[in-house]
Design a protein around this motif. Structure first.
Motif, PDB file in Angstrom:
ATOM      1  N   GLY A 166     -12.759 -13.590 -27.395  1.00  0.00           N
ATOM      2  CA  GLY A 166     -12.993 -12.560 -28.401  1.00  0.00           C
ATOM      3  C   GLY A 166     -12.544 -11.176 -27.999  1.00  0.00           C
ATOM      4  N   ASP A 167     -12.006 -11.007 -26.795  1.00  0.00           N
ATOM      5  CA  ASP A 167     -11.506  -9.698 -26.379  1.00  0.00           C
ATOM      6  C   ASP A 167     -10.214  -9.363 -27.120  1.00  0.00           C
ATOM      7  N   PHE A 168     -10.030  -8.079 -27.390  1.00  0.00           N
ATOM      8  CA  PHE A 168      -8.805  -7.591 -28.027  1.00  0.00           C
ATOM      9  C   PHE A 168      -7.973  -6.887 -26.964  1.00  0.00           C
ATOM     10  N   ILE A 169      -6.738  -7.339 -26.776  1.00  0.00           N
ATOM     11  CA  ILE A 169      -5.883  -6.806 -25.717  1.00  0.00           C
ATOM     12  C   ILE A 169      -4.983  -5.698 -26.240  1.00  0.00           C
ATOM     13  N   ASP A 174       5.107  -1.819 -20.543  1.00  0.00           N
ATOM     14  CA  ASP A 174       6.123  -2.731 -21.067  1.00  0.00           C
ATOM     15  C   ASP A 174       6.201  -4.019 -20.252  1.00  0.00           C
ATOM     16  N   ASN A 175       6.096  -3.897 -18.948  1.00  0.00           N
ATOM     17  CA  ASN A 175       6.177  -5.092 -18.098  1.00  0.00           C
ATOM     18  C   ASN A 175       5.054  -6.073 -18.431  1.00  0.00           C
ATOM     19  N   ALA A 176       3.845  -5.551 -18.552  1.00  0.00           N
ATOM     20  CA  ALA A 176       2.707  -6.419 -18.853  1.00  0.00           C
ATOM     21  C   ALA A 176       2.863  -7.033 -20.243  1.00  0.00           C
ATOM     22  N   HIS A 177       3.310  -6.241 -21.207  1.00  0.00           N
ATOM     23  CA  HIS A 177       3.478  -6.756 -22.563  1.00  0.00           C
ATOM     24  C   HIS A 177       4.475  -7.909 -22.595  1.00  0.00           C
ATOM     25  N   GLU A 178       5.595  -7.726 -21.919  1.00  0.00           N
ATOM     26  CA  GLU A 178       6.630  -8.759 -21.943  1.00  0.00           C
ATOM     27  C   GLU A 178       6.234  -9.981 -21.127  1.00  0.00           C
ATOM     28  N   GLU A 179       5.395  -9.792 -20.130  1.00  0.00           N
ATOM     29  CA  GLU A 179       4.889 -10.926 -19.354  1.00  0.00           C
ATOM     30  C   GLU A 179       3.857 -11.720 -20.142  1.00  0.00           C
ATOM     31  N   LEU A 180       3.125 -11.038 -21.030  1.00  0.00           N
ATOM     32  CA  LEU A 180       2.023 -11.671 -21.760  1.00  0.00           C
ATOM     33  C   LEU A 180       2.410 -12.019 -23.197  1.00  0.00           C
ATOM     34  N   GLY A 182       2.870 -13.570 -26.597  1.00  0.00           N
ATOM     35  CA  GLY A 182       2.143 -14.653 -27.245  1.00  0.00           C
ATOM     36  C   GLY A 182       0.643 -14.562 -27.102  1.00  0.00           C
ATOM     37  N   LEU A 183       0.162 -13.583 -26.328  1.00  0.00           N
ATOM     38  CA  LEU A 183      -1.270 -13.460 -26.114  1.00  0.00           C
ATOM     39  C   LEU A 183      -1.961 -12.690 -27.231  1.00  0.00           C
ATOM     40  N   GLY A 184      -1.181 -12.043 -28.087  1.00  0.00           N
ATOM     41  CA  GLY A 184      -1.765 -11.301 -29.204  1.00  0.00           C
ATOM     42  C   GLY A 184      -2.089  -9.869 -28.845  1.00  0.00           C
ATOM     43  N   GLY A 185      -2.875  -9.222 -29.700  1.00  0.00           N
ATOM     44  CA  GLY A 185      -3.227  -7.824 -29.489  1.00  0.00           C
ATOM     45  C   GLY A 185      -2.115  -6.894 -29.930  1.00  0.00           C
ATOM     46  N   VAL A 186      -2.126  -5.675 -29.371  1.00  0.00           N
ATOM     47  CA  VAL A 186      -1.101  -4.687 -29.701  1.00  0.00           C
ATOM     48  C   VAL A 186      -0.544  -4.107 -28.416  1.00  0.00           C
ATOM     49  N   HIS A 187       0.598  -3.432 -28.548  1.00  0.00           N
ATOM     50  CA  HIS A 187       1.271  -2.862 -27.376  1.00  0.00           C
ATOM     51  C   HIS A 187       1.542  -1.382 -27.576  1.00  0.00           C
ATOM     52  N   TRP A 188       1.233  -0.591 -26.546  1.00  0.00           N
ATOM     53  CA  TRP A 188       1.592   0.822 -26.508  1.00  0.00           C
ATOM     54  C   TRP A 188       2.568   1.015 -25.356  1.00  0.00           C
ATOM     55  N   SER A 189       3.758   1.455 -25.670  1.00  0.00           N
ATOM     56  CA  SER A 189       4.798   1.619 -24.646  1.00  0.00           C
ATOM     57  C   SER A 189       4.659   2.986 -23.978  1.00  0.00           C
ATOM     58  N   VAL A 190       3.782   3.055 -23.005  1.00  0.00           N
ATOM     59  CA  VAL A 190       3.498   4.304 -22.286  1.00  0.00           C
ATOM     60  C   VAL A 190       4.291   4.312 -20.982  1.00  0.00           C
ATOM     61  N   PRO A 191       5.161   5.296 -20.757  1.00  0.00           N
ATOM     62  CA  PRO A 191       5.932   5.343 -19.503  1.00  0.00           C
ATOM     63  C   PRO A 191       5.021   5.384 -18.279  1.00  0.00           C
TER      64      PRO A 191
END
Length: 223
Positions: A166-169, A174-180, A182-191
């Protein structure tokens, strides 16, 4: 038709009505107080027939209402409708029991995000990394201190040690987003501020995350 689609339709109608510069100016003026059509004409320098068209459009979109003057029933006043501007920004979209911010090392961005979230939302937050560092970055501690933010006195943690059902990711890397994927949630591309290591880089990351959290808080509700 679902409530969500009805709400979306009303938002579309409001945005369409406000897409005209003159109508947007009328609404801006009405946020300050009620005005008669004559007063609006004088303020806008607009012909009465054109003003009538704009007011009808705003009324159809449920942005304004009109009522008769108690002093002179031949006179009317235009006012901003109750809740006229509600729903123009996106509403709540997700429900969750907890939000988990994730970056690669869990040493800066995700730590700052989790701490910032705790200041503005009742929904619990946590942070984790896909490949955690040994400690929180000094620059993250310093920028947090400058803004009166307390970072947890704990070592970075791996995502599989933190993530629960039930956690929201929210990935903030960017590295973590691309590694994960299909896991769902949203992505913030913070340098990554650690890469540069300057106080300015950490300040920019802090401001970026803080702004994103302020925008995102209304979109998330407690499940």
């Amino acid at each position: 038709m679902s409530t969500e689609r009805i709400d979306l339709g009303m938002r579309v109608a409001k945005h369409a009505a406000l897409a005209d510069a003159a109508r947007l100016r009328i609404v801006d003026l009405l946020t300050l107080g009620d005005l008669s059509p004559t007063e609006l004409q004088a303020e806008l320098g607009m012909a009465s027939n054109l003003l009538s068209h704009h007011l009808r459009t705003l009324e159809d979109a449920q942005l304004v209402t009109r009522h008769r003057s108690e002093a002179d029933r031949r006179r009317s006043y235009i006012r901003l409708a109750a809740g006229a501007l509600d729903g123009l920004a996106p509403g709540a979209e997700y429900g969750t029991r907890r939000i988990v911010f994730v970056c690669t090392r869990n040493s800066a961005r995700s730590q700052l995000a989790a701490a910032l979230w705790q200041q503005v939302s009742e929904i619990p937050s946590a942070s984790a990394g896909t490949h955690p560092a040994d400690r929180i970055a000094r620059g993250a501690i310093d920028v947090a201190s400058r803004h009166g933010l307390n970072l947890p006195d704990a070592a970075p943690r791996r995502l599989d040690q933190v993530l629960g059902e039930g956690d929201f990711i929210v990935t903030v890397c960017d590295n973590a987003h691309e590694e994960l994927t299909g896991l769902g949630g949203v992505h913030w591309s913070v340098p990554d501020p650690v890469r540069l290591g300057t106080s300015e880089a950490f300040e920019r990351a802090y401001e970026d995350i803080s702004r994103r959290i302020d925008d995102f808080v209304p979109r998330l509700t407690a499940a």
